[in-house]
Design a protein around this motif. Sequence first.
Motif, PDB file in Angstrom:
ATOM      1  N   ALA A 514       0.824  -1.210   0.000  1.00  0.00           N
ATOM      2  CA  ALA A 514       0.000   0.000   0.000  1.00  0.00           C
ATOM      3  C   ALA A 514       0.853   1.253   0.000  1.00  0.00           C
ATOM      4  O   ALA A 514       0.498   2.265  -0.610  1.00  0.00           O
ATOM      5  N   MET A 515       1.988   1.209   0.673  1.00  0.00           N
ATOM      6  CA  MET A 515       2.955   2.304   0.651  1.00  0.00           C
ATOM      7  C   MET A 515       4.345   1.728   0.869  1.00  0.00           C
ATOM      8  O   MET A 515       4.495   0.609   1.349  1.00  0.00           O
ATOM      9  N   GLY A 516       5.345   2.510   0.517  1.00  0.00           N
ATOM     10  CA  GLY A 516       6.713   2.053   0.681  1.00  0.00           C
ATOM     11  C   GLY A 516       7.164   2.109   2.127  1.00  0.00           C
ATOM     12  O   GLY A 516       6.555   2.789   2.961  1.00  0.00           O
ATOM     13  N   PRO A 517       8.283   1.442   2.467  1.00  0.00           N
ATOM     14  CA  PRO A 517       8.736   1.394   3.858  1.00  0.00           C
ATOM     15  C   PRO A 517       9.143   2.759   4.408  1.00  0.00           C
ATOM     16  O   PRO A 517       9.007   3.009   5.609  1.00  0.00           O
ATOM     17  N   LEU A 518       9.627   3.653   3.557  1.00  0.00           N
ATOM     18  CA  LEU A 518      10.069   4.950   4.043  1.00  0.00           C
ATOM     19  C   LEU A 518       8.892   5.902   4.215  1.00  0.00           C
ATOM     20  O   LEU A 518       8.842   6.660   5.182  1.00  0.00           O
ATOM     21  N   SER A 519       7.923   5.832   3.318  1.00  0.00           N
ATOM     22  CA  SER A 519       6.681   6.588   3.521  1.00  0.00           C
ATOM     23  C   SER A 519       5.973   6.110   4.781  1.00  0.00           C
ATOM     24  O   SER A 519       5.379   6.902   5.517  1.00  0.00           O
ATOM     25  N   MET A 520       6.027   4.800   5.029  1.00  0.00           N
ATOM     26  CA  MET A 520       5.429   4.231   6.231  1.00  0.00           C
ATOM     27  C   MET A 520       6.106   4.787   7.476  1.00  0.00           C
ATOM     28  O   MET A 520       5.448   5.141   8.460  1.00  0.00           O
ATOM     29  N   ARG A 521       7.440   4.864   7.441  1.00  0.00           N
ATOM     30  CA  ARG A 521       8.186   5.454   8.565  1.00  0.00           C
ATOM     31  C   ARG A 521       7.719   6.892   8.815  1.00  0.00           C
ATOM     32  O   ARG A 521       7.491   7.295   9.957  1.00  0.00           O
ATOM     33  N   ASP A 522       7.600   7.668   7.749  1.00  0.00           N
ATOM     34  CA  ASP A 522       7.189   9.066   7.898  1.00  0.00           C
ATOM     35  C   ASP A 522       5.791   9.175   8.495  1.00  0.00           C
ATOM     36  O   ASP A 522       5.518  10.043   9.324  1.00  0.00           O
ATOM     37  N   MET A 523       4.896   8.302   8.076  1.00  0.00           N
ATOM     38  CA  MET A 523       3.523   8.354   8.569  1.00  0.00           C
ATOM     39  C   MET A 523       3.451   7.960  10.042  1.00  0.00           C
ATOM     40  O   MET A 523       2.755   8.598  10.840  1.00  0.00           O
ATOM     41  N   ALA A 524       4.191   6.927  10.424  1.00  0.00           N
ATOM     42  CA  ALA A 524       4.140   6.426  11.803  1.00  0.00           C
ATOM     43  C   ALA A 524       4.851   7.351  12.787  1.00  0.00           C
ATOM     44  O   ALA A 524       4.512   7.388  13.974  1.00  0.00           O
ATOM     45  N   GLY A 525       5.855   8.079  12.302  1.00  0.00           N
ATOM     46  CA  GLY A 525       6.622   8.950  13.186  1.00  0.00           C
ATOM     47  C   GLY A 525       8.023   8.428  13.403  1.00  0.00           C
ATOM     48  O   GLY A 525       8.214   7.368  14.016  1.00  0.00           O
ATOM     49  N   MET A 526       8.996   9.147  12.891  1.00  0.00           N
ATOM     50  CA  MET A 526      10.388   8.694  12.942  1.00  0.00           C
ATOM     51  C   MET A 526      10.930   8.692  14.366  1.00  0.00           C
ATOM     52  O   MET A 526      11.752   7.848  14.734  1.00  0.00           O
ATOM     53  N   ASP A 527      10.478   9.658  15.184  1.00  0.00           N
ATOM     54  CA  ASP A 527      10.987   9.757  16.552  1.00  0.00           C
ATOM     55  C   ASP A 527      10.626   8.525  17.372  1.00  0.00           C
ATOM     56  O   ASP A 527      11.432   8.045  18.179  1.00  0.00           O
ATOM     57  N   MET A 528       9.419   7.998  17.168  1.00  0.00           N
ATOM     58  CA  MET A 528       9.009   6.807  17.903  1.00  0.00           C
ATOM     59  C   MET A 528       9.862   5.608  17.489  1.00  0.00           C
ATOM     60  O   MET A 528      10.265   4.784  18.324  1.00  0.00           O
ATOM     61  N   ALA A 529      10.150   5.505  16.199  1.00  0.00           N
ATOM     62  CA  ALA A 529      11.003   4.412  15.720  1.00  0.00           C
ATOM     63  C   ALA A 529      12.399   4.533  16.316  1.00  0.00           C
ATOM     64  O   ALA A 529      13.025   3.528  16.683  1.00  0.00           O
ATOM     65  N   ALA A 530      12.884   5.754  16.457  1.00  0.00           N
ATOM     66  CA  ALA A 530      14.224   5.969  17.010  1.00  0.00           C
ATOM     67  C   ALA A 530      14.293   5.530  18.468  1.00  0.00           C
ATOM     68  O   ALA A 530      15.290   4.956  18.912  1.00  0.00           O
ATOM     69  N   VAL A 531      13.213   5.778  19.212  1.00  0.00           N
ATOM     70  CA  VAL A 531      13.183   5.387  20.629  1.00  0.00           C
ATOM     71  C   VAL A 531      13.238   3.867  20.758  1.00  0.00           C
ATOM     72  O   VAL A 531      14.028   3.323  21.549  1.00  0.00           O
ATOM     73  N   SER A 532      12.421   3.159  19.986  1.00  0.00           N
ATOM     74  CA  SER A 532      12.395   1.694  20.088  1.00  0.00           C
ATOM     75  C   SER A 532      13.706   1.093  19.606  1.00  0.00           C
ATOM     76  O   SER A 532      14.177   0.088  20.131  1.00  0.00           O
ATOM     77  N   ARG A 533      14.336   1.727  18.624  1.00  0.00           N
ATOM     78  CA  ARG A 533      15.615   1.211  18.127  1.00  0.00           C
ATOM     79  C   ARG A 533      16.731   1.411  19.143  1.00  0.00           C
ATOM     80  O   ARG A 533      17.642   0.592  19.222  1.00  0.00           O
ATOM     81  N   LYS A 534      16.629   2.469  19.920  1.00  0.00           N
ATOM     82  CA  LYS A 534      17.656   2.705  20.938  1.00  0.00           C
ATOM     83  C   LYS A 534      17.656   1.577  21.954  1.00  0.00           C
ATOM     84  O   LYS A 534      18.719   1.092  22.375  1.00  0.00           O
ATOM     85  N   GLU A 535      16.456   1.116  22.341  1.00  0.00           N
ATOM     86  CA  GLU A 535      16.351   0.002  23.284  1.00  0.00           C
ATOM     87  C   GLU A 535      16.903  -1.277  22.661  1.00  0.00           C
ATOM     88  O   GLU A 535      17.616  -2.045  23.289  1.00  0.00           O
ATOM     89  N   ARG A 536      16.573  -1.504  21.378  1.00  0.00           N
ATOM     90  CA  ARG A 536      16.991  -2.734  20.715  1.00  0.00           C
ATOM     91  C   ARG A 536      18.496  -2.760  20.477  1.00  0.00           C
ATOM     92  O   ARG A 536      19.144  -3.792  20.590  1.00  0.00           O
ATOM     93  N   SER A 537      19.067  -1.605  20.141  1.00  0.00           N
ATOM     94  CA  SER A 537      20.489  -1.565  19.795  1.00  0.00           C
ATOM     95  C   SER A 537      21.381  -1.910  20.985  1.00  0.00           C
ATOM     96  O   SER A 537      22.515  -2.373  20.806  1.00  0.00           O
ATOM     97  N   ALA A 538      20.841  -1.729  22.205  1.00  0.00           N
ATOM     98  CA  ALA A 538      21.630  -2.044  23.396  1.00  0.00           C
ATOM     99  C   ALA A 538      21.898  -3.551  23.514  1.00  0.00           C
ATOM    100  O   ALA A 538      22.842  -3.967  24.192  1.00  0.00           O
ATOM    101  N   ASN A 539      21.078  -4.347  22.840  1.00  0.00           N
ATOM    102  CA  ASN A 539      21.229  -5.809  22.920  1.00  0.00           C
ATOM    103  C   ASN A 539      21.710  -6.427  21.609  1.00  0.00           C
ATOM    104  O   ASN A 539      21.547  -7.626  21.393  1.00  0.00           O
ATOM    105  N   MET A 540      22.285  -5.610  20.750  1.00  0.00           N
ATOM    106  CA  MET A 540      22.754  -6.121  19.460  1.00  0.00           C
ATOM    107  C   MET A 540      23.960  -7.039  19.649  1.00  0.00           C
ATOM    108  O   MET A 540      24.845  -6.759  20.469  1.00  0.00           O
ATOM    109  N   PRO A 541      24.037  -8.127  18.877  1.00  0.00           N
ATOM    110  CA  PRO A 541      25.221  -8.994  18.952  1.00  0.00           C
ATOM    111  C   PRO A 541      26.445  -8.312  18.355  1.00  0.00           C
ATOM    112  O   PRO A 541      26.329  -7.335  17.590  1.00  0.00           O
ATOM    113  N   ALA A 542      27.594  -8.814  18.692  1.00  0.00           N
ATOM    114  CA  ALA A 542      28.847  -8.251  18.170  1.00  0.00           C
ATOM    115  C   ALA A 542      28.849  -8.333  16.650  1.00  0.00           C
ATOM    116  O   ALA A 542      28.424  -9.335  16.068  1.00  0.00           O
ATOM    117  N   GLY A 543      29.333  -7.276  16.005  1.00  0.00           N
ATOM    118  CA  GLY A 543      29.415  -7.252  14.550  1.00  0.00           C
ATOM    119  C   GLY A 543      28.140  -6.787  13.871  1.00  0.00           C
ATOM    120  O   GLY A 543      28.085  -6.678  12.647  1.00  0.00           O
TER     121      GLY A 543
END
Length: 694
Positions: A514-543
């Motif tokens: 229905a829409m592209g992934p980047l348009s979807m990001r813009d519609m949902a709100g980039m700041d919210m995605a950044a917050v959830s990614r900050k939590e996830r990045s803390a548990n990223m495996p090496a490399g």
Amino acid sequence: MSAVAYEVDGEVAVLTVNYPPVNALSAATRTGLGEGIERAQADEAVKAIVILGGGKTFIAGADITEFGTEKSKAKPQLKDLQKMLENSPKLTIAAIHGTALGGGLELALTAHSRVAVASAKVGLPEVNLGILPGAGGTQRLPRLTGVEVGIDLITSGKHVPAAKALDLGVVDAIVDDVRTGAIAYAREALASGKTFVPVIERNEKITNVDPAVFAEARKTVGKKARGKIAPMVIIDCIEAACTRPAVEALAFEAEKFQELYASDQRGALMHYFFAERQARKIPGIPADIQPKPINSCAIIGAGTMGGGIAMSFANAGIPVTILDLSQEALDRGMGVVTKNYGISVSRGSMSQDKMDKALSLITPTTNYDDLAQCDIVIEAALERMDVKKEIFARLDKLMKPGAILATNTSYLSIDEIASATTRPGDVVGCHFFSPANVMKLLENVRSAVTSPETIVTVMEMGKRIGKVPVLAGSTEGFIGNRMLQYYTGEAEFLLEQGATPEQIDRVATRFGMAMGPLSMRDMAGMDMAAVSRKERSANMPAGERLSPILERLVAAGRCGQKTGKGYYRYEGREKFSDPETMEIIEGVAKEFGITRREFTDDEVEARLFAPLVNEGAKEIEDGTAIRASDIDVTWVNGYGFPVHRGGPMYWGEKYGLDKIYAMALEAEKRNGPRWAPGKLLERLAKEGKGWDAA
């Protein structure tokens, strides 16, 4: 024993189809009907022939279990039966109760007349399987309804209630009882001496049709179809009905049916049809486990999600108590619910009476004690584990024994939430998708100890409230969101390497999203995605790495549509390319020493969707998903994956699991260990097998 019972009532022969569960047009049904019609024709005392269905329905359509088998070729064929009815010297009547769908309605359209009980529905839903009604449906129905209505009904596959079918001319009378009413109708018709003209000879509604009607239909339907072939071919067939002799137009329809039947889209849509039904079947649960009754529901949280969930239950006639901690929040939430219902009424998709009835079933409260006797409570509060556990500990003490305690979390552990209670077997995830009153998917999530009875109950509940339920295991993000990060993540890596936002989104929408992934990001709100990614990045495996493009855009104040700029620049909802975005993207590429290059659209398409297949294979491997087809159902209904491609796992198998495996190896080198292929994908790719061997 014949699938069709034959009896004579005075001068009326009654042929009753008894081929449960839906009286499909199987070889047995066709044989029985053919023999019954011939018998009635040979009986001089019989003046009229009535065909009706035994059990709960008329003839629901073709027997899709016989598609492609020798039984599907057995004589008589549907078209043979149609000729017998249409050319009959004796009056023929189709008497409809339950549903007359697809081939069932096409058969009825060749009877001289049709009657139906008030609760009956008719329709030609073949478009949903990527085909068209190939037994004259595109030729006969518009002769009764008119061209524009016919186009709408056949390209949408709508089921039409009997009263509407009467208004449109599809049925000739509404009767109280299907058998006695049809016999009485036949006797009255015989007594009147009225001559019935076969539908295929009724041309008054298809002559002198303005060609602009078809041009406009192709434009309107094309927007809705988004890459589907069948709706456009259906318009071609209806146009042929208006511009060619009936014999030629019927032959054209038959030719186009064969083309569609041989198409990839038909295979994908047929796969999806069975996948949705298969998703309801849960292995390992004894057949005698019955669902608990759900006659009342409680929702915790009156925000957008809670209000939408409440509407879903109220629309199904189930009383809802919705709780929030402040009267202000409650009033605000109920205001949104009322507004949403009002929009439906203004659009004509809901009557005022139905809106009033739904609202009367929703009771707002700020008092937890008002929830105590509900059969199920669904928590839709803040997405934080400490908040969830506090609520569930309280519900554990409050709710009546046997009540189901459900959470709408989109990624948190159901096992950990259940640990806050003394009845973890009653705890389950019920993940609705926003807007919950519109989106079809209900991702039910079991913990390691969720009881079979609880699972059966929420799966049945999903069907009752009009959702498509799928069962998932409790891993972070469950089935859908766990995969989504790889789709959006690969889009960001493609940006670093040389693709543009416009190309990526164009390729995704060309694919059918229905829409592209980047348009979807813009519609949902980039700041919210950044917050959830900050939590996830803390548990990223090496490399492992995440592209920092999103975070750089947010730091520049580009949070998406709500700030007027994100990956794109916005004026209202209209989006435009923005050089500032490209400066940020190119800066990231330079910082990481990435040489940007041009990508073909086919490369972008494969890079976007292959990671979904790889992660889906890992979900099957670790038990998060029961079947590959369950993942397809999840992505079609929750994430807008084009149904005419069958779902990501079906698409991946057709694309080639060996290719997906090779791409996962490359992605591992580029992006890190999480992108590596799992053992299941590796095995299937090397053995040359598909998901059936999983």
